[in-house]
Design an enzyme around this catalytic site. Structure first.
Site, PDB file in Angstrom:
ATOM      1  N   TYR A 150      -0.649  -9.833   0.413  1.00  0.00           N
ATOM      2  CA  TYR A 150       0.359  -9.247   1.305  1.00  0.00           C
ATOM      3  C   TYR A 150       0.300  -9.901   2.679  1.00  0.00           C
ATOM      4  O   TYR A 150      -0.737 -10.400   3.103  1.00  0.00           O
ATOM      5  CB  TYR A 150       0.208  -7.725   1.395  1.00  0.00           C
ATOM      6  N   TYR A 162       0.841  -1.199   0.000  1.00  0.00           N
ATOM      7  CA  TYR A 162       0.000   0.000   0.000  1.00  0.00           C
ATOM      8  C   TYR A 162       0.872   1.243   0.000  1.00  0.00           C
ATOM      9  O   TYR A 162       1.942   1.260   0.634  1.00  0.00           O
ATOM     10  CB  TYR A 162      -0.879   0.037   1.256  1.00  0.00           C
ATOM     11  N   ARG A 202      -2.932 -11.980   3.410  1.00  0.00           N
ATOM     12  CA  ARG A 202      -4.255 -11.607   2.908  1.00  0.00           C
ATOM     13  C   ARG A 202      -4.382 -12.002   1.444  1.00  0.00           C
ATOM     14  O   ARG A 202      -3.509 -11.681   0.632  1.00  0.00           O
ATOM     15  CB  ARG A 202      -4.478 -10.087   2.984  1.00  0.00           C
ATOM     16  N   HIS A 233      -7.182  -8.353  -2.702  1.00  0.00           N
ATOM     17  CA  HIS A 233      -8.513  -7.771  -2.538  1.00  0.00           C
ATOM     18  C   HIS A 233      -8.485  -6.285  -2.848  1.00  0.00           C
ATOM     19  O   HIS A 233      -7.431  -5.646  -2.791  1.00  0.00           O
ATOM     20  CB  HIS A 233      -9.029  -7.985  -1.105  1.00  0.00           C
ATOM     21  N   HIS A 283     -10.499  -2.846  -1.538  1.00  0.00           N
ATOM     22  CA  HIS A 283     -11.423  -2.294  -0.548  1.00  0.00           C
ATOM     23  C   HIS A 283     -12.453  -1.421  -1.262  1.00  0.00           C
ATOM     24  O   HIS A 283     -12.092  -0.616  -2.128  1.00  0.00           O
ATOM     25  CB  HIS A 283     -10.668  -1.442   0.468  1.00  0.00           C
TER      26      HIS A 283
END
Ligand SMILES: [Fe+3]
Lengths: 257, 204
Positions: free
Chosen positions: A164, A125, A174, A177, A179
């Site tokens: 990640y 991120y 995870r 995905h 959000h």
């Protein structure tokens, strides 16, 4: 030093929750679409869920049957294309994600704000607190916005995010995905959620996805590969329709026709 | 070819679609959801501006630094339609420049700071004694609705929801005076040894 939690321990807890949910259904209990806020396999939830039951706010005049409005001043033309927010092209697999936003009655949610954020193709991120040692991409921030059209449709162009690691337990990863944040016609229809990609081998290991213990509900978080959405020589397409829970503002809409 | 039946069969109503599940907002929304002036609903310098502020706290009584609070309320005249423009954009740079300094949009959004603290500056809601709030946080799998009832608002005593909540927990829904036109409202996601948990609402 505490011994880190193993995936086996977390997976056993996940299985326990599923078993108890199965028993609840077998006793004639109502299916639930949403995660239980007290879902221990996701350790972050332990101190952050209410212990008391929610209080019914059954008042037909309540403010929450209306909700915020957004318009053309809140979104620019380029916001839906996360691959064009910098001077160069981001790395990764270019994708289109499209679908419709509906309410519980199947009516389109029109002109409402859809916001997305995601990791880059490497699973990083653009956020200072993300310490995953994967490369940042100077050509990708990972934030998008759009308004739904008259059919309730939204569409984003982005790149496929990477998986990640996180610190819930040892070797926790995870699944990839995106959000999503969504508004309905009423504040009661507000939804923040995550969209997943079909066939991800990490699904079974992830306590956040598995917090949705109902099998059919969990499937609704997974997009469908849609070849008709793929653009030749350009991008692959995923379709994901979203249904907002909660009562809609019918008493207002009667006047709007 | 036979003629059509006198009455067409009634169309079967489509099955009610099933809702998309909620998932946590996670820890990394910070560069996506908060926006410039997100907590400043009141036009700058408006004489009726009130401040609503507090901490989001967990079950250990510790501040939650990765929560988001959203606010929704009627305009002072009681209108509940809201207005676009909360995230108004600069058409040249694309940056969020925030509300024009005139329109009351009714919507606010603030992330908690490193102390778990949030501040909203807004105008008194018209017709109701409360500001509707939603809390999102890392660790919270499904957002929570609550209301900040303004301690000095007319209509507080006759409110049907406050009447339904027991006296011990009722206090968690009402702001505490904290200086001129300033309301303190802490949100406790979970009770701890000394404190009641905030009342959270179900809209069915
Ligand atoms: Fe994430």
């Amino acid at each position: 030093m505490t011994i880190p939690l193993t995936q086996e321990a977390i997976s056993a807890e996940i299985a326990g929750h599923r078993e108890r949910y199965g028993e609840h259904l077998a006793r004639g209990g109502a299916p639930s679409s949403h995660p239980d806020r007290a879902y221990a396999p996701y350790r972050g939830s332990l101190l952050r869920h209410p212990r008391q039951p929610l209080v019914a706010a059954g008042d037909p005049e309540m403010v929450e049957l209306t909700g915020p409005a957004f318009g053309v001043t809140d979104v620019t033309e380029l916001d839906h294309d996360l691959t064009r927010q910098h001077t160069g092209e981001p790395l990764g697999e270019r994708i289109t994600v499209a679908g419709r936003v509906l309410d519980r009655n199947g009516r389109p949610v029109r002109g409402q704000l859809v916001e997305i954020w995601q990791a880059n193709a490497s699973g990083r991120y653009a956020h200072r607190r993300d310490q995953h040692p994967a490369p940042l991409d100077p050509h990708f921030t990972g934030v998008g916005r759009c308004l739904t059209d008259d059919r309730g449709a939204y569409r984003f162009v982005t790149i496929r995010p990477g998986a990640y690691p996180w610190r819930n337990h040892a070797n926790a990863w995870r699944p990839a995905h995106i959000h999503f944040s969504l508004f309905g016609t009423a504040f009661t229809q507000r939804l923040v959620t995550q969209m997943y990609f079909p066939g991800d081998p990490l699904f079974a290991y992830d306590p956040i996805l598995q917090s949705v213990t109902d099998d059919a509900a969990r499937e609704r978080l997974i997009a469908t590969y849609d070849h008709t959405l793929s653009v030749p020589e350009w991008s692959l397409g995923y379709r994901w329709d979203i249904v907002l829970d909660g009562p809609a503002a019918t008493w207002i809409e009667e006047g709007r026709a | 070819m036979t003629s059509a039946p006198p009455t067409a069969p009634a169309p079967t109503p489509p099955a009610e679609p099933s809702p998309t599940p909620s998932q946590t907002v996670g820890p990394f929304y910070g560069y996506a959801l908060p926006f410039t002036g997100g907590g400043d609903l009141a036009p700058p310098g408006h004489p009726d501006t009130l401040t609503l502020h507090g901490h989001v706290l967990d079950g250990a009584g510790l501040p939650v630094p990765d929560a988001i609070v959203e606010a929704w309320q009627p305009a002072p005249d009681g209108s509940r339609t809201g207005a676009p423009g909360s995230l108004r954009r600069d058409p040249v740079t694309g940056a969020v420049i925030g509300r024009d300094t005139v329109t009351f949009t009714g919507f606010g959004r603030v992330a908690t700071d490193a102390d778990g603290h949030f501040t909203l500056r807004t105008l008194p809601p018209g017709g109701v004694p409360y500001i509707s709030l939603i809390v999102f946080a890392r660790g919270l799998l499904h957002h929570l609705h609550t209301r900040a009832y303004l301690h000095d608002a007319p209509g507080l005593t006759g409110d049907t929801l406050l009447a339904r909540v027991g006296p011990a927990r009722r206090a968690t829904l009402i702001t505490r005076p904290d200086g001129p036109r300033t309301h303190r409202f802490d949100i406790r996601l979970q009770s701890d040894d000394q404190h009641e948990e905030t009342v959270f609402l179900d809209f069915g």
